[in-house]
Write a protein that holds these residues in place. Structure first.
Motif, PDB file in Angstrom:
ATOM      1  N   ALA A 390     -14.678   4.270   3.830  1.00  0.00           N
ATOM      2  CA  ALA A 390     -13.181   4.564   4.022  1.00  0.00           C
ATOM      3  C   ALA A 390     -12.883   5.971   3.512  1.00  0.00           C
ATOM      4  O   ALA A 390     -13.424   6.484   2.805  1.00  0.00           O
ATOM      5  CB  ALA A 390     -12.409   3.360   3.313  1.00  0.00           C
ATOM      6  N   PRO A 391     -11.903   6.570   4.354  1.00  0.00           N
ATOM      7  CA  PRO A 391     -11.416   7.908   4.119  1.00  0.00           C
ATOM      8  C   PRO A 391     -10.503   7.735   2.782  1.00  0.00           C
ATOM      9  O   PRO A 391     -10.286   6.910   2.222  1.00  0.00           O
ATOM     10  CB  PRO A 391     -10.442   8.171   5.242  1.00  0.00           C
ATOM     11  N   GLU A 392     -10.680   8.972   2.244  1.00  0.00           N
ATOM     12  CA  GLU A 392      -9.853   9.181   0.839  1.00  0.00           C
ATOM     13  C   GLU A 392      -8.386   8.570   0.960  1.00  0.00           C
ATOM     14  O   GLU A 392      -7.610   8.932   1.952  1.00  0.00           O
ATOM     15  CB  GLU A 392      -9.936  10.653   0.531  1.00  0.00           C
ATOM     16  N   GLY A 393      -7.978   7.889   0.080  1.00  0.00           N
ATOM     17  CA  GLY A 393      -6.770   7.434   0.020  1.00  0.00           C
ATOM     18  C   GLY A 393      -6.389   5.943   0.659  1.00  0.00           C
ATOM     19  O   GLY A 393      -5.260   5.486   0.598  1.00  0.00           O
ATOM     20  N   TYR A 394      -7.418   5.619   1.441  1.00  0.00           N
ATOM     21  CA  TYR A 394      -7.342   4.378   2.074  1.00  0.00           C
ATOM     22  C   TYR A 394      -7.110   3.171   1.051  1.00  0.00           C
ATOM     23  O   TYR A 394      -6.008   2.176   1.407  1.00  0.00           O
ATOM     24  CB  TYR A 394      -8.534   3.718   2.950  1.00  0.00           C
ATOM     25  N   ALA A 395      -7.825   2.987   0.023  1.00  0.00           N
ATOM     26  CA  ALA A 395      -7.753   1.903  -0.962  1.00  0.00           C
ATOM     27  C   ALA A 395      -6.419   1.786  -1.373  1.00  0.00           C
ATOM     28  O   ALA A 395      -5.872   0.511  -1.605  1.00  0.00           O
ATOM     29  CB  ALA A 395      -8.914   2.143  -1.929  1.00  0.00           C
ATOM     30  N   GLU A 396      -5.832   2.879  -1.605  1.00  0.00           N
ATOM     31  CA  GLU A 396      -4.457   2.698  -2.492  1.00  0.00           C
ATOM     32  C   GLU A 396      -3.455   1.994  -1.459  1.00  0.00           C
ATOM     33  O   GLU A 396      -2.712   1.438  -1.786  1.00  0.00           O
ATOM     34  CB  GLU A 396      -4.016   4.262  -2.824  1.00  0.00           C
ATOM     35  N   VAL A 397      -3.420   2.620  -0.160  1.00  0.00           N
ATOM     36  CA  VAL A 397      -2.446   2.044   0.635  1.00  0.00           C
ATOM     37  C   VAL A 397      -2.991   0.524   1.092  1.00  0.00           C
ATOM     38  O   VAL A 397      -1.908  -0.424   1.300  1.00  0.00           O
ATOM     39  CB  VAL A 397      -2.636   2.905   2.067  1.00  0.00           C
ATOM     40  N   HIS A 398      -4.063   0.063   1.059  1.00  0.00           N
ATOM     41  CA  HIS A 398      -4.674  -1.276   1.535  1.00  0.00           C
ATOM     42  C   HIS A 398      -4.027  -2.034   0.365  1.00  0.00           C
ATOM     43  O   HIS A 398      -3.458  -3.302   0.631  1.00  0.00           O
ATOM     44  CB  HIS A 398      -6.162  -1.389   1.553  1.00  0.00           C
ATOM     45  N   ALA A 399      -4.113  -1.644  -1.034  1.00  0.00           N
ATOM     46  CA  ALA A 399      -3.643  -2.472  -2.125  1.00  0.00           C
ATOM     47  C   ALA A 399      -2.207  -2.676  -2.094  1.00  0.00           C
ATOM     48  O   ALA A 399      -1.720  -3.840  -2.281  1.00  0.00           O
ATOM     49  CB  ALA A 399      -3.930  -1.544  -3.436  1.00  0.00           C
ATOM     50  N   VAL A 400      -1.534  -1.579  -1.557  1.00  0.00           N
ATOM     51  CA  VAL A 400      -0.162  -1.707  -1.392  1.00  0.00           C
ATOM     52  C   VAL A 400       0.351  -2.827  -0.352  1.00  0.00           C
ATOM     53  O   VAL A 400       1.242  -3.861  -0.482  1.00  0.00           O
ATOM     54  CB  VAL A 400       0.734  -0.691  -0.792  1.00  0.00           C
ATOM     55  N   VAL A 401      -0.425  -2.967   0.924  1.00  0.00           N
ATOM     56  CA  VAL A 401      -0.223  -3.956   2.018  1.00  0.00           C
ATOM     57  C   VAL A 401      -0.379  -5.277   1.431  1.00  0.00           C
ATOM     58  O   VAL A 401       0.233  -6.375   1.740  1.00  0.00           O
ATOM     59  CB  VAL A 401      -1.124  -3.353   3.017  1.00  0.00           C
ATOM     60  N   GLU A 402      -1.846  -5.342   0.825  1.00  0.00           N
ATOM     61  CA  GLU A 402      -2.127  -6.798   0.041  1.00  0.00           C
ATOM     62  C   GLU A 402      -1.226  -7.281  -0.980  1.00  0.00           C
ATOM     63  O   GLU A 402      -0.640  -8.412  -0.902  1.00  0.00           O
ATOM     64  CB  GLU A 402      -3.521  -6.605  -0.549  1.00  0.00           C
ATOM     65  N   ALA A 403      -0.615  -6.378  -1.575  1.00  0.00           N
ATOM     66  CA  ALA A 403       0.552  -6.804  -2.372  1.00  0.00           C
ATOM     67  C   ALA A 403       1.735  -7.221  -1.876  1.00  0.00           C
ATOM     68  O   ALA A 403       2.389  -8.408  -2.390  1.00  0.00           O
ATOM     69  CB  ALA A 403       0.917  -5.708  -3.605  1.00  0.00           C
ATOM     70  N   ALA A 404       2.160  -6.668  -0.785  1.00  0.00           N
ATOM     71  CA  ALA A 404       3.114  -7.275   0.146  1.00  0.00           C
ATOM     72  C   ALA A 404       2.968  -8.613   0.458  1.00  0.00           C
ATOM     73  O   ALA A 404       4.035  -9.529   0.658  1.00  0.00           O
ATOM     74  CB  ALA A 404       3.415  -5.961   1.146  1.00  0.00           C
ATOM     75  N   VAL A 405       1.599  -8.695   1.178  1.00  0.00           N
ATOM     76  CA  VAL A 405       1.403  -9.959   1.548  1.00  0.00           C
ATOM     77  C   VAL A 405       1.540 -11.137   0.633  1.00  0.00           C
ATOM     78  O   VAL A 405       2.041 -12.101   0.677  1.00  0.00           O
ATOM     79  CB  VAL A 405      -0.180  -9.948   2.069  1.00  0.00           C
ATOM     80  N   GLN A 406       0.905 -10.696  -0.763  1.00  0.00           N
ATOM     81  CA  GLN A 406       1.087 -11.763  -1.825  1.00  0.00           C
ATOM     82  C   GLN A 406       2.372 -12.008  -1.952  1.00  0.00           C
ATOM     83  O   GLN A 406       2.894 -13.116  -2.615  1.00  0.00           O
ATOM     84  CB  GLN A 406       0.162 -11.202  -3.018  1.00  0.00           C
ATOM     85  N   ALA A 407       3.435 -10.998  -2.283  1.00  0.00           N
ATOM     86  CA  ALA A 407       4.801 -11.011  -2.518  1.00  0.00           C
ATOM     87  C   ALA A 407       5.410 -11.943  -1.569  1.00  0.00           C
ATOM     88  O   ALA A 407       6.258 -12.785  -2.074  1.00  0.00           O
ATOM     89  CB  ALA A 407       5.480  -9.671  -2.616  1.00  0.00           C
ATOM     90  N   ALA A 408       5.137 -11.869  -0.264  1.00  0.00           N
ATOM     91  CA  ALA A 408       5.732 -12.622   0.796  1.00  0.00           C
ATOM     92  C   ALA A 408       5.497 -14.101   0.512  1.00  0.00           C
ATOM     93  O   ALA A 408       6.386 -15.128   0.711  1.00  0.00           O
ATOM     94  CB  ALA A 408       5.571 -12.084   2.031  1.00  0.00           C
ATOM     95  N   LEU A 409       4.294 -14.300   0.516  1.00  0.00           N
ATOM     96  CA  LEU A 409       3.685 -15.623   0.479  1.00  0.00           C
ATOM     97  C   LEU A 409       4.166 -16.432  -0.812  1.00  0.00           C
ATOM     98  O   LEU A 409       4.453 -17.579  -0.828  1.00  0.00           O
ATOM     99  CB  LEU A 409       1.955 -15.574   0.448  1.00  0.00           C
ATOM    100  N   ALA A 410       4.460 -15.608  -1.936  1.00  0.00           N
ATOM    101  CA  ALA A 410       4.835 -16.290  -3.185  1.00  0.00           C
ATOM    102  C   ALA A 410       6.147 -16.860  -3.125  1.00  0.00           C
ATOM    103  O   ALA A 410       6.458 -17.816  -3.614  1.00  0.00           O
ATOM    104  CB  ALA A 410       4.619 -15.329  -4.421  1.00  0.00           C
TER     105      ALA A 410
END
Length: 510
Positions: A390-410
């Motif tokens: 993955a390109p540089e910086g991708y992992a950080e943004v993916h983690a934000v979206v994953e946290a958003a999914v978890q927050a919504a589901l919660a």
């Protein structure tokens, strides 16, 4: 003694104990969800052909599910529980007693007596209960002998008629489409000829182009008001509306062609109007167990299709070729592919990218949003993949979206507004500094349509309830770089939610 004879005898004996303006006996089929009248003392005003749905309203729970008697001595007492209370009042009935009949602890039906106000005194109630107890064995046998049967479509039609009364609607007009498929299990072929399902409180039928009449009759026993191409639909529509009776308010399919809608509305110039989202759509909001099972099966197939497209990702392949791998996987499971968004590299910054012939290169990120339809229901899933590292910086943004999914589901649970789900996801992304790059709502309902209510947006006042099914799909889209969207289908349960997919949301590296 035949069932009808016994029911008539009970009617006479109930009258002798104090009168009965209206005496009915209903039998129920819990598997279908219907209570059907087996006997009515007034076949004209209160016919046998109008079933009551067994649903979670207070009256149904008390009488048809828990098996407890219901007694009310005034209109004010029983009106909240009887969807057809206005019709009952018109017959001079202002009090009611509903006595469930149990066999082996199971409610098999009810004996229902309606009479003048303040007429069910304690002594009279006891006398009626003693009458049924004395005839219990014969009554159970007679009720068991009544054919019940029915279908999902009939149960849904009964529920719709209850909803029509609740919403103050006299006519529901549906075009061939998702509302009609849900209600009836069948929808005629749509074209420029006006073809409408018209549902009243007692009558349901079709404004039907004559060339399709016989084919539709093979799928539906509803009445037909046919019209030929050389006549036009006006006369047939007038006949239909006359048969449907007085129409004060019409509930109109929001997907109907404008010319067809205007044809109907011009024929009802004084009628109030609302959309079918308040009638059929209201009922479709919460899925039953059979519908959720179909959605769960579609989610399983979509997981397989995601795995198939991942296997096709490599440098030199086009977006279209990767999409074709998903389509083939859907077809192998008997599902009809509906959309396969494969957005590679900078195309991922377009949330609804049109899959094309862009060649995938080493280092590309791919947004993979796919869905199909089987047995009338849809799947919808989005996962992320990378062709090589993955390109540089991708992992950080993916983690934000994953946290958003978890927050919504919660936060998903019965009783909260849909907008709170959107707010939970949006807050995570905004706090991380990417709020301007989350450009769409958090989700949408999925069922017989790929986009249907409830919509999970910042303006939605829908209150979540068990059985609602919708996507949770926050995203961040960085122009010229890549986009990230992670999507689950969630079912609202009694205590929270169930996710239909079993495929992890981690980045897949091909």
């Amino acid at each position: 003694m035949q069932s009808d004879a016994l029911f008539a005898q009970l009617h006479r004996e109930a009258e002798a104990l104090g009168g009965a303006r209206l005496f009915t006996i209903s039998v129920q089929d819990p598997d279908v969800g219907l209570a059907r009248r087996a006997y009515s003392s007034d076949h004209t005003a209160y016919p046998l052909s109008v079933p009551k749905p067994i649903q979670q309203d207070a009256w149904s729970r008390r009488v048809l599910i828990e098996g407890k008697p219901f007694i009310a001595n005034t209109t004010a007492e029983f009106a909240p529980y009887f969807f057809d209370h206005a019709q009952i009042n018109a017959l001079g009935c202002h009090s009611a007693i509903n006595l469930p009949v149990l066999d082996g602890g199971q409610v098999i039906g009810t004996v229902n007596i309606l009479d003048v106000e303040n007429h069910f005194t304690p002594d009279r109630v006891t006398a009626l209960q003693d009458l049924l107890a004395a005839q219990h064995v014969a009554l159970v046998a007679a009720m068991r002998a009544v054919p019940v049967g029915g279908s999902v479509a009939e149960a849904r039609l009964a529920r719709l008629r209850v909803r029509m009364v609740e919403a103050g609607v006299d006519l529901v007009a549906l075009a061939p489409g998702a509302h009609l498929r849900w209600l009836h299990g069948f929808a005629p072929m749509p074209d420029e000829r006006p073809c409408l399902a018209l549902i009243g409180h007692r009558t349901a039928g079709w404004l039907m182009p004559a060339l399709n009449g016989e084919e539709v009759a093979a799928h539906s026993d509803w009445a037909q008001w046919r019209w030929a191409d050389d006549q036009g639909p006006a006369a047939a529509l007038a006949e239909a509306l006359a048969a449907l009776g007085d129409i004060g308010t019409v509930s109109l399919d929001e997907t109907m062609r404008a010319d067809h809608a205007l044809l109907l509305l011009d024929a009802l110039p004084a009628a109030g109007r609302m959309f079918a989202s308040e009638t059929v759509g209201h009922l479709r909001l919460c899925k039953d167990a059979t519908e959720i099972s179909a959605l769960r099966e579609n989610a399983r197939i979509a997981d397989l299709a995601q795995q198939a497209l991942r296997a096709a990702i490599r440098p030199g392949q086009t977006e279209r070729q990767v999409a074709e791998a998903a389509r083939a996987a859907f077809k192998a499971e008997g599902a009809v592919p509906e959309f396969t968004i494969i957005a590679s590299g900078p195309n991922g910054a377009f949330p609804h990218h049109h899959t094309g012939d862009r060649v995938i290169a080493e280092g590309d990120i791919l947004v993979c949003d796919i869905g199909a339809r089987k047995d009338g229901y849809y799947s919808d899933i989005t996962r992320m993949a990378a062709c090589g590292p993955a390109p540089e910086g991708y992992a950080e943004v993916h983690a934000v979206v994953e946290a958003a999914v978890q927050a919504a589901l919660a936060v998903i649970r019965p009783g909260i507004p849909a907008r709170d789900v959107d707010a939970a996801a949006r807050a995570v992304i905004a706090t991380a500094g990417y709020g301007d790059f989350f450009t769409h709502r958090t989700g949408h309902g999925v069922g017989q349509e790929i986009h249907e209510p409830p919509y999970i947006s910042g303006t939605s006042d829908v209150i979540l309830a068990p059985g609602m099914v919708f996507s949770v799909e926050p995203g961040i889209y960085l122009p010229g770089r890549f986009g990230i969207r992670l999507e689950e289908l969630a079912v609202v349960t009694e205590t929270g939610c169930e996710i239909l997919s079993s495929l992890p949301r981690d980045l897949h590296i091909a």
